[in-house]
Design an enzyme around this catalytic site. Structure first.
Site, PDB file in Angstrom:
ATOM      1  N   CYS A   1     -19.966 -31.448  51.803  1.00  0.00           N
ATOM      2  CA  CYS A   1     -19.246 -32.495  50.681  1.00  0.00           C
ATOM      3  C   CYS A   1     -20.052 -32.396  49.460  1.00  0.00           C
ATOM      4  O   CYS A   1     -21.272 -32.015  49.092  1.00  0.00           O
ATOM      5  CB  CYS A   1     -19.937 -33.792  51.219  1.00  0.00           C
TER       6      CYS A   1
ATOM      7  N   ARG B   1     -26.668 -35.649  47.049  1.00  0.00           N
ATOM      8  CA  ARG B   1     -27.892 -35.931  47.995  1.00  0.00           C
ATOM      9  C   ARG B   1     -27.533 -34.823  49.333  1.00  0.00           C
ATOM     10  O   ARG B   1     -28.596 -34.704  50.120  1.00  0.00           O
ATOM     11  CB  ARG B   1     -27.737 -37.201  48.709  1.00  0.00           C
TER      12      ARG B   1
ATOM     13  N   CYS C   1     -21.036 -41.254  54.281  1.00  0.00           N
ATOM     14  CA  CYS C   1     -20.354 -40.592  53.290  1.00  0.00           C
ATOM     15  C   CYS C   1     -19.167 -41.366  52.709  1.00  0.00           C
ATOM     16  O   CYS C   1     -18.342 -42.187  53.167  1.00  0.00           O
ATOM     17  CB  CYS C   1     -19.338 -39.159  54.027  1.00  0.00           C
TER      18      CYS C   1
HETATM   19 CO    CO Z   1     -19.749 -37.338  51.142  1.00  0.00          CO
END
Ligand code: CO
Length: 212
Positions: free
Chosen positions: A42, A46, A101
């Site tokens: 992703c 982070r 997410c």
């Molecule tokens: Co994400």
């Protein structure tokens, strides 16, 4: 607040510290890259690929997008997979999701977010398929986290079903696809025990003979 100069200074110190440990490090990397891993993760700030798994520059070939989605019409992601498999000959593709997410959460809500809704549409479809099971979980957080796992499992299948990966297996090339997930809260990266390393693990309907 950070400014650009702070980042430039950080970079100078970082390059210097690597040079001190290994004066040939950057010269060797400049000649060629030989990563054994392709990371598909992703875009979330982070979830920094190299840091999480303790890899140096040159160790990971990386593709990141919102919610680590692999679509069969996405030339960007497919180009990365094709180069990684056909040219770099990576041994492993690591599809890494992460708990909490925001992309997955957005795909589960009854509101528009704009252009991103189209990008996340396949996760909404996946949520529709699994809605009854997911609804059994007691909290919204647990439901999102389960969908994050299911999304990874789906994307592992999507990678394995590409003709790029199938043709590598037809050639006898060793290549495994793994599903993993990262916990933003604890920094731990774990396997979802979803591994595909050959055509025999694909459903018959998705197995394709090469052209010719
Ligand atoms: Co994400």
């Amino acid at each position: 607040m950070h400014d650009l100069q702070e980042l430039l200074d950080n970079n100078a110190r970082w390059a210097e510290s690597i040079n001190e440990r290994d004066p040939e490090f950057f010269a060797k990397l400049a000649r060629q890259q030989t990563p054994e891993f392709l990371w598909i993760g992703c875009s979330d700030a982070r979830v920094p690929a190299n840091e999480i798994v303790g890899m140096l520059p040159g160790d990971l070939f990386v593709h990141r997008n919102v919610a680590n989605v692999v679509l069969h019409t996405d030339l960007n992601c497919l180009s990365v997979i094709q180069y990684a498999v056909d040219v770099l000959k990576v041994k492993h593709i690591l599809v890494t999701g992460h708990y909490g997410c925001g992309g997955v959460r957005a795909a589960m809500q009854d509101q528009q977010f704009g252009l991103i809704d189209g990008w996340l549409r396949s996760i909404r479809d996946l949520y529709y398929v699994h809605r009854h099971d997911v609804a059994q979980l007691p909290t919204e957080e647990a439901q999102v986290d389960r969908m994050c796992e299911l999304n990874v499992i789906q994307q592992v299948s999507n990678v394995a079903q590409t003709t790029i990966v199938q043709n590598a297996w037809h050639r006898g090339q060793a290549l495994s696809i793994h599903g993993c997930i990262y916990g933003i809260k604890d920094g731990r990266w774990k396997s979802l025990d979803t591994n595909i390393s050959g055509l025999d693990q694909l459903p018959q309907q998705y197995r394709l003979r090469p052209i010719g």
